[in-house]
Motif scaffolding. Structure first.
Motif, PDB file in Angstrom:
ATOM      1  N   ASP A   1       0.854  -1.180   0.000  1.00 41.40           N
ATOM      2  CA  ASP A   1       0.000   0.000   0.000  1.00 41.40           C
ATOM      3  C   ASP A   1       0.897   1.238   0.000  1.00 41.40           C
ATOM      4  O   ASP A   1       1.647   1.478   0.941  1.00 41.40           O
ATOM      5  CB  ASP A   1      -0.911  -0.011   1.228  1.00 41.40           C
ATOM      6  CG  ASP A   1      -1.994   1.051   1.166  1.00 41.40           C
ATOM      7  OD1 ASP A   1      -1.703   2.152   0.668  1.00 41.40           O
ATOM      8  OD2 ASP A   1      -3.115   0.784   1.623  1.00 41.40           O
ATOM      9  N   GLU A   2       0.812   2.022  -1.050  1.00 40.31           N
ATOM     10  CA  GLU A   2       1.732   3.145  -1.256  1.00 40.31           C
ATOM     11  C   GLU A   2       1.396   4.379  -0.430  1.00 40.31           C
ATOM     12  O   GLU A   2       2.227   5.295  -0.321  1.00 40.31           O
ATOM     13  CB  GLU A   2       1.701   3.557  -2.734  1.00 40.31           C
ATOM     14  CG  GLU A   2       2.139   2.461  -3.676  1.00 40.31           C
ATOM     15  CD  GLU A   2       1.996   2.872  -5.125  1.00 40.31           C
ATOM     16  OE1 GLU A   2       3.035   2.918  -5.815  1.00 40.31           O
ATOM     17  OE2 GLU A   2       0.873   3.154  -5.574  1.00 40.31           O
ATOM     18  N   HIS A   3       0.226   4.447   0.143  1.00 37.59           N
ATOM     19  CA  HIS A   3      -0.272   5.704   0.708  1.00 37.59           C
ATOM     20  C   HIS A   3       0.251   5.928   2.130  1.00 37.59           C
ATOM     21  O   HIS A   3      -0.503   6.223   3.068  1.00 37.59           O
ATOM     22  CB  HIS A   3      -1.800   5.710   0.669  1.00 37.59           C
ATOM     23  CG  HIS A   3      -2.350   5.362  -0.680  1.00 37.59           C
ATOM     24  ND1 HIS A   3      -2.698   4.062  -1.023  1.00 37.59           N
ATOM     25  CD2 HIS A   3      -2.544   6.135  -1.780  1.00 37.59           C
ATOM     26  CE1 HIS A   3      -3.123   4.056  -2.277  1.00 37.59           C
ATOM     27  NE2 HIS A   3      -3.036   5.292  -2.760  1.00 37.59           N
ATOM     28  N   VAL A   4       1.565   5.826   2.254  1.00 36.61           N
ATOM     29  CA  VAL A   4       2.205   5.801   3.579  1.00 36.61           C
ATOM     30  C   VAL A   4       2.114   7.128   4.316  1.00 36.61           C
ATOM     31  O   VAL A   4       2.173   7.176   5.552  1.00 36.61           O
ATOM     32  CB  VAL A   4       3.690   5.381   3.462  1.00 36.61           C
ATOM     33  CG1 VAL A   4       3.804   3.934   3.022  1.00 36.61           C
ATOM     34  CG2 VAL A   4       4.454   6.297   2.485  1.00 36.61           C
ATOM     35  N   TRP A   5       1.970   8.229   3.571  1.00 33.40           N
ATOM     36  CA  TRP A   5       1.958   9.565   4.189  1.00 33.40           C
ATOM     37  C   TRP A   5       0.666   9.844   4.958  1.00 33.40           C
ATOM     38  O   TRP A   5       0.593  10.793   5.720  1.00 33.40           O
ATOM     39  CB  TRP A   5       2.182  10.629   3.109  1.00 33.40           C
ATOM     40  CG  TRP A   5       1.090  10.638   2.082  1.00 33.40           C
ATOM     41  CD1 TRP A   5      -0.084  11.344   2.126  1.00 33.40           C
ATOM     42  CD2 TRP A   5       1.055   9.877   0.876  1.00 33.40           C
ATOM     43  NE1 TRP A   5      -0.845  11.059   1.014  1.00 33.40           N
ATOM     44  CE2 TRP A   5      -0.170  10.169   0.224  1.00 33.40           C
ATOM     45  CE3 TRP A   5       1.947   8.978   0.275  1.00 33.40           C
ATOM     46  CZ2 TRP A   5      -0.525   9.591  -1.002  1.00 33.40           C
ATOM     47  CZ3 TRP A   5       1.585   8.414  -0.933  1.00 33.40           C
ATOM     48  CH2 TRP A   5       0.365   8.715  -1.556  1.00 33.40           C
ATOM     49  N   LEU A   6      -0.361   9.010   4.764  1.00 36.30           N
ATOM     50  CA  LEU A   6      -1.642   9.265   5.411  1.00 36.30           C
ATOM     51  C   LEU A   6      -1.696   8.701   6.826  1.00 36.30           C
ATOM     52  O   LEU A   6      -2.766   8.401   7.357  1.00 36.30           O
ATOM     53  CB  LEU A   6      -2.788   8.709   4.550  1.00 36.30           C
ATOM     54  CG  LEU A   6      -2.964   9.474   3.239  1.00 36.30           C
ATOM     55  CD1 LEU A   6      -3.938   8.774   2.318  1.00 36.30           C
ATOM     56  CD2 LEU A   6      -3.420  10.904   3.512  1.00 36.30           C
ATOM     57  N   SER A   7      -0.543   8.589   7.433  1.00 35.56           N
ATOM     58  CA  SER A   7      -0.398   8.238   8.842  1.00 35.56           C
ATOM     59  C   SER A   7       0.481   9.287   9.482  1.00 35.56           C
ATOM     60  O   SER A   7       1.609   9.517   9.030  1.00 35.56           O
ATOM     61  CB  SER A   7       0.258   6.858   9.000  1.00 35.56           C
ATOM     62  OG  SER A   7       0.827   6.710  10.279  1.00 35.56           O
TER      63      SER A   7
ATOM     64  N   TYR B   1      -3.654   3.263   6.324  1.00 32.84           N
ATOM     65  CA  TYR B   1      -2.687   3.583   7.383  1.00 32.84           C
ATOM     66  C   TYR B   1      -3.347   4.425   8.469  1.00 32.84           C
ATOM     67  O   TYR B   1      -3.096   4.227   9.667  1.00 32.84           O
ATOM     68  CB  TYR B   1      -1.482   4.335   6.798  1.00 32.84           C
ATOM     69  CG  TYR B   1      -0.586   3.472   5.951  1.00 32.84           C
ATOM     70  CD1 TYR B   1       0.426   2.694   6.526  1.00 32.84           C
ATOM     71  CD2 TYR B   1      -0.749   3.409   4.570  1.00 32.84           C
ATOM     72  CE1 TYR B   1       1.248   1.898   5.754  1.00 32.84           C
ATOM     73  CE2 TYR B   1       0.068   2.616   3.778  1.00 32.84           C
ATOM     74  CZ  TYR B   1       1.065   1.857   4.370  1.00 32.84           C
ATOM     75  OH  TYR B   1       1.874   1.058   3.591  1.00 32.84           O
ATOM     76  N   LEU B   2      -4.193   5.344   8.060  1.00 32.39           N
ATOM     77  CA  LEU B   2      -4.859   6.214   9.025  1.00 32.39           C
ATOM     78  C   LEU B   2      -5.825   5.421   9.908  1.00 32.39           C
ATOM     79  O   LEU B   2      -5.782   5.532  11.140  1.00 32.39           O
ATOM     80  CB  LEU B   2      -5.593   7.342   8.291  1.00 32.39           C
ATOM     81  CG  LEU B   2      -6.182   8.455   9.161  1.00 32.39           C
ATOM     82  CD1 LEU B   2      -6.189   9.774   8.376  1.00 32.39           C
ATOM     83  CD2 LEU B   2      -7.584   8.143   9.633  1.00 32.39           C
ATOM     84  N   VAL B   3      -6.682   4.602   9.303  1.00 37.00           N
ATOM     85  CA  VAL B   3      -7.669   3.883  10.122  1.00 37.00           C
ATOM     86  C   VAL B   3      -6.995   2.846  11.023  1.00 37.00           C
ATOM     87  O   VAL B   3      -7.436   2.611  12.159  1.00 37.00           O
ATOM     88  CB  VAL B   3      -8.778   3.229   9.266  1.00 37.00           C
ATOM     89  CG1 VAL B   3      -9.575   4.288   8.521  1.00 37.00           C
ATOM     90  CG2 VAL B   3      -8.240   2.173   8.316  1.00 37.00           C
TER      91      VAL B   3
END
Length: 269
Positions: free
Chosen positions: A94-100, A166-168
């Motif tokens: 999962d590439e969306h690592v910045w959303l944490s 990542y956020l949830v």
């Protein structure tokens, strides 16, 4: 992120830069060739996903989610359970690592360290700025935790792609979605719509979420198939469409994540 291709001017800038930072997932397949042809052989490169190491998650298909072609392949062997306990090592990262916000702290430290190496005369300034920024990240992280802890609901439902895993996961929220975060699908099946509509009813959700820059057709169709048909459509910003013009107009990582918190509070009522 998923459709970006560098222009000739972009490649020239990359070729001569001192520090190059990229996410490092499947969507950044073009980077390898760009770096291979770099003029500056002393360039320092930061792959954000490598910086996170074992914190990087495997993209998952949860119950009710529309499956793409590669999701169907070997699903009996590699199916991922909704409780997140049995992730397949064969899935795409999962590439969306910045959303944490927790990941953001790690990434800021990695970037500040490299800046200090490149520009040692100003390393104290980089360190001070990093500490100030990380304090802001920590404060916002605490606000997210407090909001989720006090929320009536503990589940979000997206009539859209879902880049917010990542956020949830940071706040132990459950989720349902029409598509995975990196999915290229644009049409949801009757089964997916029906499942998500039934989940809205079952959980008593008051909203269906979307991400920035997408049409709300799927979310509206989900709502039209619920019993009450009166849920609101809310939008969370995954920062994948943020432009240089947005930044000039004052958009920052913190401002977007603060806005997302307000949307999340509304969604969890």
């Amino acid at each position: 992120l998923h459709s970006y291709q560098p222009t000739a001017d972009d490649l020239i800038k990359i070729s001569t830069c001192d520090l190059f930072i990229y996410v490092g997932g499947e969507s950044d397949g073009w980077v390898e060739d760009a770096l291979k042809n770099a003029t500056n052989k002393d360039m320092v490169v930061i792959n954000l996903m490598e910086s996170l190491g074992d914190s990087v998650k495997v993209e998952e298909i949860v119950e009710g989610m529309q499956k793409s072609e590669h999701d169907h392949k070997d699903e009996s062997e590699h199916e991922v359970e909704h409780d997140h306990e049995d992730e397949s090592e064969h899935g795409h990262s999962d590439e969306h690592v910045w959303l944490s916000l927790k990941n953001a702290e790690i990434l800021c430290r990695a970037i500040a360290d490299k800046l200090a190496e490149l520009d040692p005369d100003h390393k104290d300034g980089y360190s001070a700025d990093m500490s100030t920024y990380i304090a802001k990240l920590s404060d916002l992280n605490a606000k997210y935790k407090a909001a989720v802890d006090s929320a009536a609901k503990k589940t979000v439902l997206f009539g859209d792609r879902f880049p917010f895993r990542y956020l949830v996961d940071d706040y132990n929220l459950d989720y349902y979605a029409a598509f995975s975060g990196c999915s290229a699908e644009t049409e949801a099946s009757f089964e997916t719509i029906t499942f998500l509509s039934n989940k809205v009813d079952e959980l008593g959700l008051t909203s269906v979420l979307t991400i920035e820059g997408t049409k709300q057709k799927i979310a509206e169709t989900i709502i039209s198939n619920t019993k009450s048909k009166n849920q609101q459509v809310l939008t969370m910003d995954s920062l994948q469409s943020t432009t240089s013009i947005d930044v000039k107009n004052g958009t920052t990582y913190l401002s977007v994540m603060e806005q997302n918190l307000e949307v999340l509070k509304d969604a969890l009522k």
